[in-house]
Design a protein around this motif. Structure first.
Motif, PDB file in Angstrom:
ATOM      1  N   ASP A 160      -7.074  16.859   6.675  1.00 16.44           N
ATOM      2  CA  ASP A 160      -7.953  15.731   6.324  1.00 16.44           C
ATOM      3  C   ASP A 160      -7.322  14.816   5.277  1.00 16.44           C
ATOM      4  O   ASP A 160      -7.408  13.586   5.396  1.00 16.44           O
ATOM      5  N   ILE A 161      -6.715  15.388   4.238  1.00 16.10           N
ATOM      6  CA  ILE A 161      -6.142  14.571   3.157  1.00 16.10           C
ATOM      7  C   ILE A 161      -4.759  14.046   3.542  1.00 16.10           C
ATOM      8  O   ILE A 161      -4.495  12.843   3.485  1.00 16.10           O
ATOM      9  N   ASN A 162      -3.870  14.949   3.923  1.00 19.98           N
ATOM     10  CA  ASN A 162      -2.466  14.574   4.114  1.00 19.98           C
ATOM     11  C   ASN A 162      -2.234  13.720   5.357  1.00 19.98           C
ATOM     12  O   ASN A 162      -1.372  12.837   5.348  1.00 19.98           O
ATOM     13  N   LEU A 163      -2.979  13.995   6.422  1.00 23.06           N
ATOM     14  CA  LEU A 163      -2.709  13.314   7.687  1.00 23.06           C
ATOM     15  C   LEU A 163      -3.779  12.277   8.032  1.00 23.06           C
ATOM     16  O   LEU A 163      -3.478  11.100   8.218  1.00 23.06           O
ATOM     17  N   ASN A 164      -5.046  12.699   8.076  1.00 19.11           N
ATOM     18  CA  ASN A 164      -6.105  11.718   8.338  1.00 19.11           C
ATOM     19  C   ASN A 164      -6.137  10.643   7.260  1.00 19.11           C
ATOM     20  O   ASN A 164      -6.428   9.472   7.538  1.00 19.11           O
ATOM     21  N   GLY A 165      -5.829  11.038   6.019  1.00 18.15           N
ATOM     22  CA  GLY A 165      -5.867  10.088   4.913  1.00 18.15           C
ATOM     23  C   GLY A 165      -4.917   8.926   5.083  1.00 18.15           C
ATOM     24  O   GLY A 165      -5.275   7.767   4.789  1.00 18.15           O
ATOM     25  N   VAL A 166      -3.696   9.177   5.569  1.00 17.75           N
ATOM     26  CA  VAL A 166      -2.742   8.072   5.717  1.00 17.75           C
ATOM     27  C   VAL A 166      -3.195   7.107   6.819  1.00 17.75           C
ATOM     28  O   VAL A 166      -2.968   5.895   6.729  1.00 17.75           O
ATOM     29  N   PHE A 167      -3.850   7.656   7.848  1.00 22.00           N
ATOM     30  CA  PHE A 167      -4.398   6.787   8.898  1.00 22.00           C
ATOM     31  C   PHE A 167      -5.544   5.942   8.350  1.00 22.00           C
ATOM     32  O   PHE A 167      -5.593   4.725   8.579  1.00 22.00           O
ATOM     33  N   HIS A 168      -6.462   6.574   7.603  1.00 18.56           N
ATOM     34  CA  HIS A 168      -7.594   5.832   7.058  1.00 18.56           C
ATOM     35  C   HIS A 168      -7.127   4.706   6.129  1.00 18.56           C
ATOM     36  O   HIS A 168      -7.659   3.587   6.168  1.00 18.56           O
ATOM     37  N   THR A 169      -6.129   5.004   5.304  1.00 14.55           N
ATOM     38  CA  THR A 169      -5.637   4.006   4.354  1.00 14.55           C
ATOM     39  C   THR A 169      -4.988   2.836   5.082  1.00 14.55           C
ATOM     40  O   THR A 169      -5.208   1.667   4.732  1.00 14.55           O
ATOM     41  N   LEU A 170      -4.205   3.129   6.111  1.00 11.02           N
ATOM     42  CA  LEU A 170      -3.583   2.043   6.874  1.00 11.02           C
ATOM     43  C   LEU A 170      -4.628   1.267   7.665  1.00 11.02           C
ATOM     44  O   LEU A 170      -4.610   0.024   7.689  1.00 11.02           O
TER      45      LEU A 170
ATOM     46  N   VAL B  86       0.853  -1.185   0.000  1.00 14.42           N
ATOM     47  CA  VAL B  86       0.000   0.000   0.000  1.00 14.42           C
ATOM     48  C   VAL B  86       0.888   1.233   0.000  1.00 14.42           C
ATOM     49  O   VAL B  86       1.819   1.336   0.816  1.00 14.42           O
ATOM     50  N   LEU B  87       0.620   2.148  -0.916  1.00 13.07           N
ATOM     51  CA  LEU B  87       1.324   3.436  -0.946  1.00 13.07           C
ATOM     52  C   LEU B  87       0.302   4.536  -0.695  1.00 13.07           C
ATOM     53  O   LEU B  87      -0.531   4.842  -1.551  1.00 13.07           O
ATOM     54  N   ALA B  88       0.354   5.134   0.493  1.00 12.55           N
ATOM     55  CA  ALA B  88      -0.530   6.247   0.842  1.00 12.55           C
ATOM     56  C   ALA B  88       0.095   7.523   0.287  1.00 12.55           C
ATOM     57  O   ALA B  88       0.947   8.152   0.929  1.00 12.55           O
ATOM     58  N   ASN B  89      -0.332   7.889  -0.904  1.00  7.27           N
ATOM     59  CA  ASN B  89       0.310   8.948  -1.665  1.00  7.27           C
ATOM     60  C   ASN B  89      -0.539  10.211  -1.782  1.00  7.27           C
ATOM     61  O   ASN B  89      -0.015  11.295  -2.049  1.00  7.27           O
ATOM     62  N   ALA B  90      -1.850  10.115  -1.593  1.00  5.39           N
ATOM     63  CA  ALA B  90      -2.734  11.266  -1.798  1.00  5.39           C
ATOM     64  C   ALA B  90      -2.308  12.439  -0.925  1.00  5.39           C
ATOM     65  O   ALA B  90      -2.039  12.277   0.272  1.00  5.39           O
ATOM     66  N   GLY B  91      -2.252  13.629  -1.530  1.00  5.61           N
ATOM     67  CA  GLY B  91      -1.848  14.800  -0.766  1.00  5.61           C
ATOM     68  C   GLY B  91      -2.213  16.089  -1.464  1.00  5.61           C
ATOM     69  O   GLY B  91      -2.480  16.117  -2.672  1.00  5.61           O
ATOM     70  N   VAL B  92      -2.215  17.172  -0.696  1.00  7.64           N
ATOM     71  CA  VAL B  92      -2.528  18.493  -1.226  1.00  7.64           C
ATOM     72  C   VAL B  92      -1.701  19.512  -0.459  1.00  7.64           C
ATOM     73  O   VAL B  92      -1.315  19.283   0.692  1.00  7.64           O
ATOM     74  N   GLY B  93      -1.406  20.641  -1.109  1.00  4.47           N
ATOM     75  CA  GLY B  93      -0.632  21.683  -0.439  1.00  4.47           C
ATOM     76  C   GLY B  93      -1.210  23.060  -0.675  1.00  4.47           C
ATOM     77  O   GLY B  93      -1.540  23.405  -1.809  1.00  4.47           O
ATOM     78  N   HIS B  94      -1.351  23.837   0.388  1.00  5.40           N
ATOM     79  CA  HIS B  94      -1.736  25.246   0.309  1.00  5.40           C
ATOM     80  C   HIS B  94      -0.695  26.035   1.092  1.00  5.40           C
ATOM     81  O   HIS B  94      -0.334  25.651   2.215  1.00  5.40           O
ATOM     82  N   PHE B  95      -0.234  27.117   0.511  1.00  8.12           N
ATOM     83  CA  PHE B  95       0.882  27.839   1.108  1.00  8.12           C
ATOM     84  C   PHE B  95       0.534  29.309   1.269  1.00  8.12           C
ATOM     85  O   PHE B  95       0.179  29.993   0.303  1.00  8.12           O
ATOM     86  N   ALA B  96       0.637  29.789   2.507  1.00  7.05           N
ATOM     87  CA  ALA B  96       0.342  31.180   2.830  1.00  7.05           C
ATOM     88  C   ALA B  96       0.859  31.465   4.232  1.00  7.05           C
ATOM     89  O   ALA B  96       0.963  30.546   5.057  1.00  7.05           O
ATOM     90  N   PRO B  97       1.195  32.733   4.534  1.00 10.92           N
ATOM     91  CA  PRO B  97       1.532  33.064   5.921  1.00 10.92           C
ATOM     92  C   PRO B  97       0.394  32.655   6.845  1.00 10.92           C
ATOM     93  O   PRO B  97      -0.777  32.682   6.454  1.00 10.92           O
ATOM     94  N   ILE B  98       0.721  32.264   8.054  1.00 13.88           N
ATOM     95  CA  ILE B  98      -0.267  31.694   8.949  1.00 13.88           C
ATOM     96  C   ILE B  98      -1.428  32.641   9.219  1.00 13.88           C
ATOM     97  O   ILE B  98      -2.574  32.225   9.390  1.00 13.88           O
ATOM     98  N   ASP B  99      -1.173  33.970   9.208  1.00  6.14           N
ATOM     99  CA  ASP B  99      -2.260  34.915   9.456  1.00  6.14           C
ATOM    100  C   ASP B  99      -3.175  35.067   8.246  1.00  6.14           C
ATOM    101  O   ASP B  99      -4.247  35.671   8.344  1.00  6.14           O
ATOM    102  N   GLU B 100      -2.763  34.485   7.106  1.00 10.90           N
ATOM    103  CA  GLU B 100      -3.591  34.532   5.904  1.00 10.90           C
ATOM    104  C   GLU B 100      -4.158  33.166   5.525  1.00 10.90           C
ATOM    105  O   GLU B 100      -4.952  33.062   4.586  1.00 10.90           O
ATOM    106  N   MET B 101      -3.759  32.123   6.226  1.00 13.15           N
ATOM    107  CA  MET B 101      -4.229  30.772   5.922  1.00 13.15           C
ATOM    108  C   MET B 101      -5.699  30.627   6.315  1.00 13.15           C
ATOM    109  O   MET B 101      -6.078  30.914   7.444  1.00 13.15           O
ATOM    110  N   SER B 102      -6.528  30.182   5.367  1.00 13.84           N
ATOM    111  CA  SER B 102      -7.946  30.029   5.664  1.00 13.84           C
ATOM    112  C   SER B 102      -8.199  28.755   6.458  1.00 13.84           C
ATOM    113  O   SER B 102      -7.448  27.779   6.359  1.00 13.84           O
ATOM    114  N   ASP B 103      -9.271  28.761   7.225  1.00 12.59           N
ATOM    115  CA  ASP B 103      -9.659  27.598   8.004  1.00 12.59           C
ATOM    116  C   ASP B 103      -9.943  26.406   7.094  1.00 12.59           C
ATOM    117  O   ASP B 103      -9.548  25.270   7.387  1.00 12.59           O
TER     118      ASP B 103
END
Length: 236
Positions: free
Chosen positions: A110-120, A85-102
């Protein structure tokens, strides 16, 4: 591991690194299941891979555990086993923390971290039976923090920690666990359009070659965390 006839599941396998690894493993005689979030992307990828009996396309969203459980169930129903199994799905958004949207923050979690747990979680019992291999696709951003990368860094640091702890939990079942941490890769990540300008970067097929090397390594030896980067940065 003799790769011929073995079964691999690759999340986020419709483009980029996931697709590059899928192509490499097919050439080794493996049966390859890829997942993506839309029917269109999955169908397009199946056509590019040849729609052979050794390829299975699955619509699945790694943020939903039920999707991952259904994906593994379909793989087992089709081929009767799951070896890698290769847990490869991922996404990236880049912005200063005061500009990062919720919304963007939570999408990465959800994708990068929860996803690897769900796949395993969905695949671990099948991997126990096959004494298989679980890999995650992290990033050098999982050890090197940078400005405007707080959300992405948080998820990739998390993936590295999660994978290393999972390795300690699962090796008693003879399951190998590795996290791969690439630097710059020539993919569509972050809205990039791969072209000649990306020739200096790691190519998706290079990660495919790395995965093959890991799978063929002697069972007694486990490279549990691998950093991989371009030999020479773009000097222009």
């Amino acid at each position: 591991m003799d790769l011929n006839g073995k079964v691999v599941y690759i999340t986020g396998g419709t483009k980029g690194i996931g697709l590059g690894v899928a192509q490499s493993l097919l050439q080794q005689g493996m049966k390859v299941a890829i997942s993506g979030r839309s029917d269109e992307s999955v169908s397009k990828t199946l056509a590019s891979l040849g729609n052979t009996a050794n390829v299975l396309g699955i619509k699945a969203d790694v943020t939903r555990i039920k999707d991952e459980e259904a994906a593994v169930e379909e793989i087992l129903k089709t081929w009767g086993r799951l070896d890698v199994v290769l847990a490869n799905a991922g996404v990236g958004h880049f912005a200063p923390i005061d500009e990062m949207s919720d919304d963007k923050w939570h999408q990465m979690i959800d994708i990068n971290l929860n996803g690897v747990f769900h796949t395993l979680k969905a695949s671990v019992e099948a991997l126990k039976k096959s004494e298989g291999y679980y890999m995650t696709l992290a990033s050098l951003a999982g050890t090197n923090f940078f400005a405007s990368g707080a959300g992405y860094n948080a998820t990739k640091f998390g993936v590295v920690g999660f994978t290393q702890a999972a390795m300690l939990d699962l090796r008693k079942y003879n399951i190998k666990v590795t996290t791969i941490m690439p630097g710059s890769v020539a993919t569509h990540f972050n809205n990039n359009e791969p072209s000649e300008k990306d020739a200096w970067k790691i190519q998706p097929e290079d990660i495919g070659e790395l995965v093959i090397d890991l799978l063929k390594m002697h069972p007694r030896t486990l490279p549990s965390k691998i950093e991989v980067r371009p030999t020479r940065p773009d000097l222009k």
